[in-house]
Design a protein around this motif. Structure first.
Motif, PDB file in Angstrom:
ATOM      1  N   ARG A 126       0.830  -1.212   0.000  1.00  0.00           N
ATOM      2  CA  ARG A 126       0.000   0.000   0.000  1.00  0.00           C
ATOM      3  C   ARG A 126       0.865   1.262   0.000  1.00  0.00           C
ATOM      4  O   ARG A 126       0.586   2.223  -0.722  1.00  0.00           O
ATOM      5  CB  ARG A 126      -0.916   0.013   1.237  1.00  0.00           C
ATOM      6  N   ILE A 127       1.914   1.239   0.820  1.00  0.00           N
ATOM      7  CA  ILE A 127       2.781   2.425   0.906  1.00  0.00           C
ATOM      8  C   ILE A 127       3.507   2.647  -0.431  1.00  0.00           C
ATOM      9  O   ILE A 127       3.573   3.765  -0.935  1.00  0.00           O
ATOM     10  CB  ILE A 127       3.807   2.284   2.059  1.00  0.00           C
ATOM     11  N   LYS A 128       4.005   1.547  -1.010  1.00  0.00           N
ATOM     12  CA  LYS A 128       4.704   1.650  -2.292  1.00  0.00           C
ATOM     13  C   LYS A 128       3.785   2.241  -3.366  1.00  0.00           C
ATOM     14  O   LYS A 128       4.159   3.122  -4.137  1.00  0.00           O
ATOM     15  CB  LYS A 128       5.166   0.252  -2.735  1.00  0.00           C
ATOM     16  N   MET A 129       2.556   1.731  -3.392  1.00  0.00           N
ATOM     17  CA  MET A 129       1.597   2.205  -4.392  1.00  0.00           C
ATOM     18  C   MET A 129       1.221   3.670  -4.130  1.00  0.00           C
ATOM     19  O   MET A 129       1.095   4.474  -5.052  1.00  0.00           O
ATOM     20  CB  MET A 129       0.353   1.307  -4.396  1.00  0.00           C
ATOM     21  N   ALA A 130       1.065   4.027  -2.856  1.00  0.00           N
ATOM     22  CA  ALA A 130       0.723   5.417  -2.514  1.00  0.00           C
ATOM     23  C   ALA A 130       1.824   6.370  -2.985  1.00  0.00           C
ATOM     24  O   ALA A 130       1.540   7.443  -3.532  1.00  0.00           O
ATOM     25  CB  ALA A 130       0.513   5.545  -1.002  1.00  0.00           C
ATOM     26  N   MET A 131       3.066   5.965  -2.782  1.00  0.00           N
ATOM     27  CA  MET A 131       4.182   6.831  -3.188  1.00  0.00           C
ATOM     28  C   MET A 131       4.257   6.942  -4.715  1.00  0.00           C
ATOM     29  O   MET A 131       4.584   7.994  -5.252  1.00  0.00           O
ATOM     30  CB  MET A 131       5.505   6.299  -2.620  1.00  0.00           C
ATOM     31  N   ALA A 132       3.925   5.843  -5.408  1.00  0.00           N
ATOM     32  CA  ALA A 132       3.912   5.889  -6.873  1.00  0.00           C
ATOM     33  C   ALA A 132       2.821   6.857  -7.351  1.00  0.00           C
ATOM     34  O   ALA A 132       3.054   7.682  -8.255  1.00  0.00           O
ATOM     35  CB  ALA A 132       3.670   4.491  -7.433  1.00  0.00           C
ATOM     36  N   PHE A 133       1.641   6.789  -6.753  1.00  0.00           N
ATOM     37  CA  PHE A 133       0.580   7.730  -7.124  1.00  0.00           C
ATOM     38  C   PHE A 133       0.959   9.165  -6.746  1.00  0.00           C
ATOM     39  O   PHE A 133       0.637  10.116  -7.464  1.00  0.00           O
ATOM     40  CB  PHE A 133      -0.744   7.345  -6.457  1.00  0.00           C
ATOM     41  N   ALA A 134       1.632   9.318  -5.599  1.00  0.00           N
ATOM     42  CA  ALA A 134       2.025  10.660  -5.148  1.00  0.00           C
ATOM     43  C   ALA A 134       2.925  11.331  -6.191  1.00  0.00           C
ATOM     44  O   ALA A 134       2.794  12.528  -6.453  1.00  0.00           O
ATOM     45  CB  ALA A 134       2.725  10.574  -3.795  1.00  0.00           C
ATOM     46  N   GLU A 135       3.812  10.552  -6.796  1.00  0.00           N
ATOM     47  CA  GLU A 135       4.693  11.112  -7.826  1.00  0.00           C
ATOM     48  C   GLU A 135       3.896  11.613  -9.033  1.00  0.00           C
ATOM     49  O   GLU A 135       4.167  12.674  -9.577  1.00  0.00           O
ATOM     50  CB  GLU A 135       5.695  10.056  -8.300  1.00  0.00           C
ATOM     51  N   LEU A 136       2.891  10.820  -9.429  1.00  0.00           N
ATOM     52  CA  LEU A 136       2.059  11.224 -10.580  1.00  0.00           C
ATOM     53  C   LEU A 136       1.215  12.454 -10.228  1.00  0.00           C
ATOM     54  O   LEU A 136       1.061  13.371 -11.045  1.00  0.00           O
ATOM     55  CB  LEU A 136       1.127  10.087 -11.003  1.00  0.00           C
ATOM     56  N   LEU A 137       0.679  12.458  -9.026  1.00  0.00           N
ATOM     57  CA  LEU A 137      -0.112  13.614  -8.582  1.00  0.00           C
ATOM     58  C   LEU A 137       0.754  14.864  -8.582  1.00  0.00           C
ATOM     59  O   LEU A 137       0.301  15.950  -8.952  1.00  0.00           O
ATOM     60  CB  LEU A 137      -0.661  13.369  -7.167  1.00  0.00           C
ATOM     61  N   ASN A 138       1.995  14.697  -8.157  1.00  0.00           N
ATOM     62  CA  ASN A 138       2.909  15.822  -8.109  1.00  0.00           C
ATOM     63  C   ASN A 138       3.156  16.407  -9.501  1.00  0.00           C
ATOM     64  O   ASN A 138       3.176  17.626  -9.691  1.00  0.00           O
ATOM     65  CB  ASN A 138       4.223  15.386  -7.452  1.00  0.00           C
TER      66      ASN A 138
END
Ligand SMILES: [Zn+2]
Length: 342
Positions: free
Chosen positions: A151-163
């Motif tokens: 979950r954390i790995k996926m959240a960080m991957a989405f965070a990069e795209l959101l950024n």
């Protein structure tokens, strides 16, 4: 003082999509749909200005749902084969797309609405994106792996795209970028542990105002039922606010009117701007300006007047247009009344 705005979403006109639904079907496709989305966005810009709001949004007219609208522009997600998943800790089931490979943006997500918004109002504009933790809770994972680590790995991957998209929105002229994290109120420990970190990653490098909206959800029945189980005092924010107070995010939105959130929890947000929810989105009853001013007055005991931004409790998407319009007017009139008193 007391600059008003909506949390994010507004009802879609019936010529654009099914009404009063959280995941409405579009009424057109292709170029006709693109035009209808733009028309609806323009209509709501004008309506927000006419109602007297100070900060204008796009009303999320171009996205089917506040999370899935973003995901549609992400490579690595299978939208063809949606699966049923209990979301918000199994509060309700939703048909969600699946993450099947590494995530990447296909291109810009919200350029059309953001640029339209900037071109058609001289007021400050706010744009909303889903927060990483809430995305993770609204999508099925077949790639990042089981458990918290996945979950954390996926959240960080989405965070990069959101950024990436957030930086582009800033370049479009957006003044406030708000991340919506209703999941923070459901997974309090994880939110304080890694949710806020993922949020900060999504906001990295932004020089415009940044905000996070947490809430008890849209005014749908599943949420109303859930709220009835939360007891007399809703203290969920208590566990997250200290972590948010320490974060780099500038503004925090919370729901106050007709909720059982103790007002004094606002004091935990010292140093932040507070978007105070003064409009109930779970009831069609229109607030009076007096009620709005009263809620602002109560919040003023715990936040400085220069840091208080009256707002709706949550998005207005599932409501009728008529009710939503009247609620926008009540928000503006109530804030004006409160301004006169301070
Ligand atoms: Zn909300």
């Amino acid at each position: 003082m007391f600059a008003t705005s909506i949390a994010g979403s507004l009802p879609k006109p019936e010529w654009l999509a099914e009404t009063q639904k959280l995941w409405p079907q579009w009424k057109a496709e292709g170029d006709a749909l693109r035009q209808a989305k733009a028309d609806a966005t323009l209509l709501w810009i004008k309506a927000q200005e006419d109602a007297g709001l100070d900060i204008i949004g796009d009303g999320e007219q171009a996205r089917q749902h506040f999370v899935h609208g973003f995901l549609e522009q992400v490579e690595g997600i299978d939208f063809e084969n949606k699966v049923k998943m209990g979301i918000r800790n199994n509060r309700y089931d939703a048909m969600v797309p699946q993450v099947v490979s590494a995530l990447k943006l296909k291109g810009r997500v919200h350029a059309m609405e953001a640029q339209l918004l900037r071109a058609h109002t001289k007021k400050k504009i706010k744009f909303t994106l889903p927060g990483p933790m809430t995305i993770v809770d609204t999508v099925a994972d077949r790639f990042y792996g089981e458990g918290n680590e996945g979950r954390i790995k996926m959240a960080m991957a989405f965070a990069e795209l959101l950024n990436q998209e957030a930086l582009a929105l800033q370049a479009d002229g957006v003044d406030i970028i708000q991340f919506d994290e209703p999941a923070f109120n459901v997974y309090m420990e994880e939110a304080a542990d890694w949710g806020v970190k993922a949020l900060e990653r999504a906001a990295q490098g932004l020089t415009c105002t940044t905000a996070v909206h947490i809430c008890y959800g849209y005014g749908i029945q599943a949420n109303v039922d859930w709220k009835n189980t939360l007891g007399h005092e809703w203290r969920q924010y208590e566990k997250i606010f200290p972590a948010l107070a320490k974060s780099s995010i500038d503004q925090v939105s919370l729901e106050c009117f007709h909720s059982h959130v103790p007002m004094d929890l606002i004091a935990l947000l010292e140093g932040k701007d507070v978007m105070v929810g003064v409009i109930d989105v779970a009831s069609d009853t229109i607030e009076t300006p007096e009620e709005v001013a009263e809620t602002i007055g109560k919040a003023l005991k715990f936040v400085n007047k220069d840091r208080l931004f009256p707002c709706t409790n949550c998005g207005l998407a599932p409501m009728s247009r008529e009710v939503a319009l009247k609620k926008l007017e009540a928000l503006a009139k109530g804030a004006a009344l409160a301004r006169g008193r301070v």
